[in-house]
Structures are given as structure tokens and as C-alpha cells.
Design a protein around this motif. Structure first.
Motif, mmCIF file in Angstrom:
data_model
loop_
_atom_site.group_PDB
_atom_site.id
_atom_site.type_symbol
_atom_site.label_atom_id
_atom_site.label_comp_id
_atom_site.label_asym_id
_atom_site.label_seq_id
_atom_site.Cartn_x
_atom_site.Cartn_y
_atom_site.Cartn_z
ATOM 1 N N ALA A 1 55.040 12.365 135.512
ATOM 2 C CA ALA A 1 55.478 13.454 136.381
ATOM 3 C C ALA A 1 56.012 14.637 135.585
ATOM 4 C CB ALA A 1 56.560 12.956 137.341
ATOM 5 N N PHE A 2 56.727 14.343 134.490
ATOM 6 C CA PHE A 2 57.416 15.384 133.739
ATOM 7 C C PHE A 2 57.087 15.287 132.246
ATOM 8 C CE2 PHE A 2 60.510 14.063 137.127
ATOM 9 C CZ PHE A 2 60.317 15.158 137.951
ATOM 10 N N ALA A 3 56.725 16.405 131.660
ATOM 11 C CA ALA A 3 56.581 16.504 130.208
ATOM 12 C C ALA A 3 57.929 16.974 129.668
ATOM 13 C CB ALA A 3 55.473 17.479 129.839
ATOM 14 N N VAL A 4 58.753 16.026 129.257
ATOM 15 C CA VAL A 4 60.145 16.327 128.917
ATOM 16 C C VAL A 4 60.244 16.887 127.503
ATOM 17 C CG1 VAL A 4 62.480 15.414 128.712
ATOM 18 C CG2 VAL A 4 60.921 14.492 130.454
ATOM 19 N N LEU B 1 59.397 19.956 131.668
ATOM 20 C CA LEU B 1 60.800 19.787 132.038
ATOM 21 C C LEU B 1 61.652 19.975 130.792
ATOM 22 C CD1 LEU B 1 63.178 18.947 133.852
ATOM 23 C CD2 LEU B 1 62.541 16.555 133.447
ATOM 24 N N PHE B 2 62.446 21.045 130.774
ATOM 25 C CA PHE B 2 63.347 21.354 129.670
ATOM 26 C C PHE B 2 64.737 20.911 130.092
ATOM 27 C CE2 PHE B 2 59.897 24.420 129.943
ATOM 28 C CZ PHE B 2 59.299 24.264 128.696
ATOM 29 N N ALA B 3 65.302 19.935 129.385
ATOM 30 C CA ALA B 3 66.519 19.292 129.869
ATOM 31 C C ALA B 3 67.295 18.696 128.703
ATOM 32 C CB ALA B 3 66.149 18.202 130.882
ATOM 33 N N PRO B 4 68.574 18.346 128.935
ATOM 34 C CA PRO B 4 69.404 17.820 127.857
ATOM 35 C C PRO B 4 68.856 16.523 127.275
ATOM 36 C CG PRO B 4 70.763 18.546 129.690
ATOM 37 C CD PRO B 4 69.347 18.585 130.172
ATOM 38 N N ALA C 1 64.905 11.813 130.078
ATOM 39 C CA ALA C 1 63.813 10.920 130.479
ATOM 40 C C ALA C 1 64.315 9.495 130.684
ATOM 41 C CB ALA C 1 62.700 10.954 129.437
ATOM 42 N N ASP C 2 65.142 9.014 129.770
ATOM 43 C CA ASP C 2 65.659 7.649 129.910
ATOM 44 C C ASP C 2 66.620 7.534 131.087
ATOM 45 O OD1 ASP C 2 64.158 6.700 127.812
ATOM 46 O OD2 ASP C 2 65.765 6.922 126.332
ATOM 47 N N ARG C 3 67.401 8.571 131.343
ATOM 48 C CA ARG C 3 68.297 8.556 132.500
ATOM 49 C C ARG C 3 67.493 8.463 133.788
ATOM 50 N NH1 ARG C 3 73.444 11.073 131.694
ATOM 51 N NH2 ARG C 3 73.696 11.117 133.961
ATOM 52 N N LEU C 4 66.430 9.247 133.894
ATOM 53 C CA LEU C 4 65.591 9.188 135.080
ATOM 54 C C LEU C 4 64.936 7.821 135.221
ATOM 55 C CD1 LEU C 4 63.821 12.675 134.940
ATOM 56 C CD2 LEU C 4 65.586 11.950 136.560
ATOM 57 N N ALA C 5 64.391 7.324 134.131
ATOM 58 C CA ALA C 5 63.727 6.027 134.175
ATOM 59 C C ALA C 5 64.704 4.912 134.538
ATOM 60 C CB ALA C 5 63.062 5.733 132.840
ATOM 61 N N GLY C 6 65.927 5.005 134.044
ATOM 62 C CA GLY C 6 66.921 3.996 134.361
ATOM 63 C C GLY C 6 67.223 3.917 135.844
#
Length: 256
Positions: A120-123, A94-97, A101-106
């Protein structure tokens, strides 16, 4: 999914800022041979993605920015990847800003233990000039102007290239990234200029300045029809212009 060696864009959705009854939010499938990239994961696009491929068949996911109409289906993809009928051999790249990862986890964490987002995602966090190779695809990201961390993407294979604006006002980084590309997939959000989006006219100007061989309008705001957006963009760009209609399939590299 076949082993076709044409670089192909499939439009999963192009609505903003929320899905319509027949059009999910921003999301696209880039494919070349057996390589598959989910490019933006806006609301409703995971359902459409499954018409073409499964989560465990993806080579990666790329996210332009963290507004919900471009990333919300990462939440449902998390549940699909870990808690349903899919068994991942390894987390999906997962290539992302920064901060994704913390936003998703939150959002996903509901108890004392942090939800296993990384299962699930290798950020890999994007930065200006980020480059990576994903199967047959070469990916280059540039920071763009959207009043929050946001990126545009150039996808290349030998003989074909597409540049995706994400959400941005006109900026030098986007024009440089799109230089001489076969297709510029550019948002055309509103009727008037803003610090965060292109108008159709500005999309035409960016395509002209970049020397793009073709312009594909997406993320057309609800105050415009696709036909109106194309007509307005055509006042600033003389090449072929199309609309990224949901379900549309566009071979890349055949416009020159």
C-alpha cells in the motif's frame, strides 16, 4: 481536482487530541496543478480527503509524527488502498518518521504473516534535512521538538511557500525552515508553554522570528477558542493571522 497552478492548502481537519463532531484531527491537502500531497493523516481526515481526491490520485503522503491525531487514518487508508474499490498502479509514496512501516504492520497484522504494508505504501523514512520532489512540489523536512521523533515540513513551488510546524515547542529548526515563507501553518495547542507544543503567543513569536508573511493557526487546544488563539498570537505577531477551520481553502503566495 483542477489543474490550477496556485499552491493551495485545504484543511481536512485541525482538532486535537481527538476529532469533534464537525472537525477531524490534523490533516491537510496540498495541491498545485495535478500534484496532490496528503499532509498528516489524523483521525477522520480520510473521509474529508475524498471530497477532493482519491487515494489512487495522491502523489504522496507526509506524516509529521506518530501520535494518533496525526497518523491514525493511515490504518484505514491501508484497507482502502488494497481491499476495496481502488487499484493502485504502485504503492503510494509515504514520507514518515523512522519505524512507521513496522508500527503499521504491528497494528494491522492479525496472523502469522506480516500484513503487506509495503504493497500500500512505499515508505521513505524522514531525517533532519530530508528533501524530495513530488510532482510540482519541493519538500524539505526538519526535525523538531516534540519529545518523540517529529518533523516540520516546508512545501515550495516557484513563487510560493508554506511551512507546517507539525507538533513542536518553539525550536531553531522550525524558525530556520520557515524563513520568509508565505504562510506558517503553526500549532497553537495550549494556554501555557510545554516542552512539546506552541502556545498561541509562541506561534506568533515563531512567525515573527521567521519573517513569515502570514500565520495560520491550527491544532488549537480545547481549552481555547480559535478567536482567543488569534487574539493571543496577535500580541507577538503583526502580520495577518487566520484559523485553519475545517474545510478552509487557502491559496498560498498571495499574501505579500
Amino acid at each position: 481536482m483542477t489543474g490550477d497552478l496556485t499552491l493551495t492548502l485545504t484543511v481536512l481537519g485541525s482538532a486535537t487530541p481527538y476529532p469533534s463532531v464537525d472537525n477531524p484531527c490534523s490533516g491537510y491537502l496540498m495541491s498545485h496543478g495535478t500534484t496532490r500531497l496528503w499532509m498528516d493523516a489524523g483521525t477522520g481526515t480520510l473521509a474529508e480527503l475524498q471530497r477532493h481526491t482519491r487515494l489512487d490520485e495522491l502523489d504522496g503522503i507526509w506524516i509529521s509524527h506518530l501520535h494518533a491525531d496525526h497518523c491514525a487514518d493511515l490504518l484505514t487508508a491501508y484497507y482502502g488502498a488494497l481491499y476495496a474499490d481502488i487499484e493502485l498502479k504502485e504503492p503510494i509514496p509515504l514520507f514518515a518518521p523512522p519505524g512507521t512501516a513496522d508500527r503499521l504492520a504491528g497494528f494491522l497484522t492479525n496472523g502469522p504473516a506480516r500484513s503487506p504494508v509495503e504493497s500500500a505504501f512505499a515508505v521513505e523514512e524522514l531525517h533532519d534535512g530530508h528533501r524530495t520532489r513530488l510532482g510540482d512540489l519541493s519538500l524539505t523536512s526538519r526535525a523538531v521538538s516534540h519529545e518523540m521523533p517529529a518533523f516540520a515540513l516546508r512545501v515550495e513551488t516557484p513563487g510560493a511557500s508554506l511551512t507546517y510546524s507539525g507538533d513542536t515547542s518553539p525550536c531553531a529548526n522550525l524558525t530556520a525552515l520557515a524563513a520568509n515563507c508565505d504562510v506558517l501553518l503553526c500549532e497553537a495547542d495550549g494556554p501555557a508553554p510545554t516542552p512539546a507544543h506552541h502556545t498561541p503567543e509562541q506561534a506568533g513569536e515563531t512567525a515573527t522570528a521567521a519573517g513569515a508573511a502570514a500565520l495560520l493557526l491550527t491544532h488549537v487546544g480545547r481549552s481555547l477558542t480559535p478567536t482567543e488563539a488569534i487574539t493571543r498570537a496577535a500580541t507577538r505577531y503583526q502580520g495577518p493571522i487566520s484559523y485553519a477551520a475545517p474545510g478552509g481553502v487557502f491559496p498560498i503566495g498571495r499574501t505579500r
